[in-house]
Design a protein around this motif. Structure first.
Motif, PDB file in Angstrom:
ATOM      1  N   THR A  94       0.779  -1.164  -0.093  1.00 44.26           N
ATOM      2  CA  THR A  94      -0.092  -0.052  -0.008  1.00 44.26           C
ATOM      3  C   THR A  94       0.904   1.268  -0.076  1.00 44.26           C
ATOM      4  O   THR A  94       2.026   1.166   0.785  1.00 44.26           O
ATOM      5  CB  THR A  94      -0.828  -0.081   1.334  1.00 44.26           C
ATOM      6  OG1 THR A  94      -1.671  -1.122   1.344  1.00 44.26           O
ATOM      7  CG2 THR A  94      -1.822   1.175   1.395  1.00 44.26           C
ATOM      8  N   HIS A  96       0.705   5.449   0.526  1.00 46.40           N
ATOM      9  CA  HIS A  96      -0.261   6.524   1.063  1.00 46.40           C
ATOM     10  C   HIS A  96       0.368   7.642   0.240  1.00 46.40           C
ATOM     11  O   HIS A  96       1.559   8.161   0.626  1.00 46.40           O
ATOM     12  CB  HIS A  96      -0.054   6.660   2.453  1.00 46.40           C
ATOM     13  CG  HIS A  96      -0.615   5.426   3.224  1.00 46.40           C
ATOM     14  ND1 HIS A  96      -1.660   5.169   3.773  1.00 46.40           N
ATOM     15  CD2 HIS A  96       0.146   4.370   3.808  1.00 46.40           C
ATOM     16  CE1 HIS A  96      -1.788   3.857   4.265  1.00 46.40           C
ATOM     17  NE2 HIS A  96      -0.703   3.547   4.268  1.00 46.40           N
ATOM     18  N   ARG A 123      -1.805  -1.025  -3.833  1.00 48.39           N
ATOM     19  CA  ARG A 123      -3.009  -0.684  -3.490  1.00 48.39           C
ATOM     20  C   ARG A 123      -2.887   0.853  -3.008  1.00 48.39           C
ATOM     21  O   ARG A 123      -1.790   1.279  -2.213  1.00 48.39           O
ATOM     22  CB  ARG A 123      -3.546  -1.121  -2.191  1.00 48.39           C
ATOM     23  CG  ARG A 123      -4.638  -0.452  -1.749  1.00 48.39           C
ATOM     24  CD  ARG A 123      -5.490  -1.288  -0.563  1.00 48.39           C
ATOM     25  NE  ARG A 123      -6.653  -0.865  -0.070  1.00 48.39           N
ATOM     26  CZ  ARG A 123      -6.930   0.059   1.022  1.00 48.39           C
ATOM     27  NH1 ARG A 123      -5.786   0.357   1.512  1.00 48.39           N
ATOM     28  NH2 ARG A 123      -8.085   0.567   1.337  1.00 48.39           N
ATOM     29  N   GLU A 125      -3.700   4.669  -1.268  1.00 39.61           N
ATOM     30  CA  GLU A 125      -4.473   5.517  -0.474  1.00 39.61           C
ATOM     31  C   GLU A 125      -4.113   6.824  -0.615  1.00 39.61           C
ATOM     32  O   GLU A 125      -3.247   7.349  -0.581  1.00 39.61           O
ATOM     33  CB  GLU A 125      -4.380   4.955   0.852  1.00 39.61           C
ATOM     34  CG  GLU A 125      -4.945   3.551   1.186  1.00 39.61           C
ATOM     35  CD  GLU A 125      -4.646   3.255   2.606  1.00 39.61           C
ATOM     36  OE1 GLU A 125      -4.505   4.488   3.579  1.00 39.61           O
ATOM     37  OE2 GLU A 125      -4.978   2.142   3.089  1.00 39.61           O
TER      38      GLU A 125
END
Length: 292
Positions: A94, A96, A123, A125
């Motif tokens: 992930t 960010h 992923r 965010e």
């Protein structure tokens, strides 16, 4: 092809570091003739001479030195990440990311689907805000490349042309400005794109002349969409990225003002902490967004 170029540039960097084909060949585990052929092939592919060869020494040319300065840090980053990948055994994760609304619309949306297709194991965010409010992000998109010393800045977009615009309804109520000094007589819609940005000071440039104008108005926003909407409503002059105003200029909903004084600002950069080891996911996001 990409793997071949990577291998050839790595060989060139080794020769440049060792200043000797003999020592570089021994270090790489190849024959000296094979290494010489690799370097000649790379020079032919690039169309430039990278090394100056004499009977006693080998040294980078000016072009070779520029290539070392630009490419060597990136190859080291790739090598470090590959080593970390081998240790971790993972590729995804992930990331960010913080971004202003302008970058989200103008840059990220067109690239998200491509990134998703190329790296389905990553992923993202994403927080849309004018400026990162803390250090809880892996990376942030910012205007320009002026960042703290501990941050790396990677250009992800070309320079941004600024445009001053107004709705016909607003321009019907008073004379259009003919010079920067006239702006003090107008209602201006202020845009604050970062905490340190002085929204009430507009920088204008005409060829070699640059002026700073203190403007005022009843509206100040920290993102671009409300500025566009306020301009369309006829509440005043707006100074914003030209591509955000382009559809409305084409339709006539907005009209250009003081076009000879529009300036170009440094483009968007992706910044991250260069003291920390990049994750595989962040490294791939950086490369996907890098401006080419």
């Amino acid at each position: 092809m990409a793997g071949t170029v990577y291998r050839d540039i790595s060989a060139f960097l080794t020769v440049a570091q060792e200043r000797s084909f003999t020592r570089a060949a021994a270090k790489l585990g190849v024959s000296q003739p094979a290494l010489s052929h690799t370097i000649r092939t790379l020079e032919t592919r690039l169309g430039i001479r990278l090394l100056t060869r004499t009977t006693r020494s080998v040294s980078p040319t000016e072009a070779g030195q520029r290539l070392i300065q630009r490419v060597a840090p990136r190859l080291r980053m790739i090598d470090d990440e590959l080593a970390a990948f081998n240790e971790r055994g993972d590729t995804g994760g992930t990331v960010h990311l913080s971004t202003p609304d302008y970058a989200m619309k103008a840059l990220l949306w067109p690239k998200l689907a491509e990134l998703r297709s190329a790296s389905p194991d990553i992923r993202l965010e994403i927080t849309v805000e004018p400026e990162p409010a803390g250090e809880h992000y892996d990376a942030a998109i910012r205007f320009g490349a002026n960042v703290a010393r501990n941050l790396a800045a990677v250009r992800i977009a070309p320079d941004i042309k600024m445009a001053m615009v107004a709705a016909p309804a607003y321009l019907a109520t008073r004379p259009a400005p003919l010079a920067p000094s006239d702006l003090t007589q107008h209602e201006c819609i202020l845009l604050r794109i970062a905490p340190q940005n002085k929204a009430h000071i507009w920088e204008l440039r005409n060829k070699d002349e640059t002026v700073l104008v203190h403007v005022n108005g009843p509206w100040e926003f920290n993102c671009i969409d409300p500025v566009v909407n306020a301009a369309l409503a006829g509440t005043g002059l707006a100074y914003l990225p030209e591509d955000s105003a382009r559809p409305y200029l084409a339709s006539g909903a907005l009209q250009p003002v003081l076009k000879a004084w529009w300036i170009t600002l440094p483009g968007l950069h992706l910044v991250y902490d260069n003291r920390a080891q990049l994750s595989s996911a962040l490294m791939r996001v950086v490369e996907a967004l890098r401006y080419r």
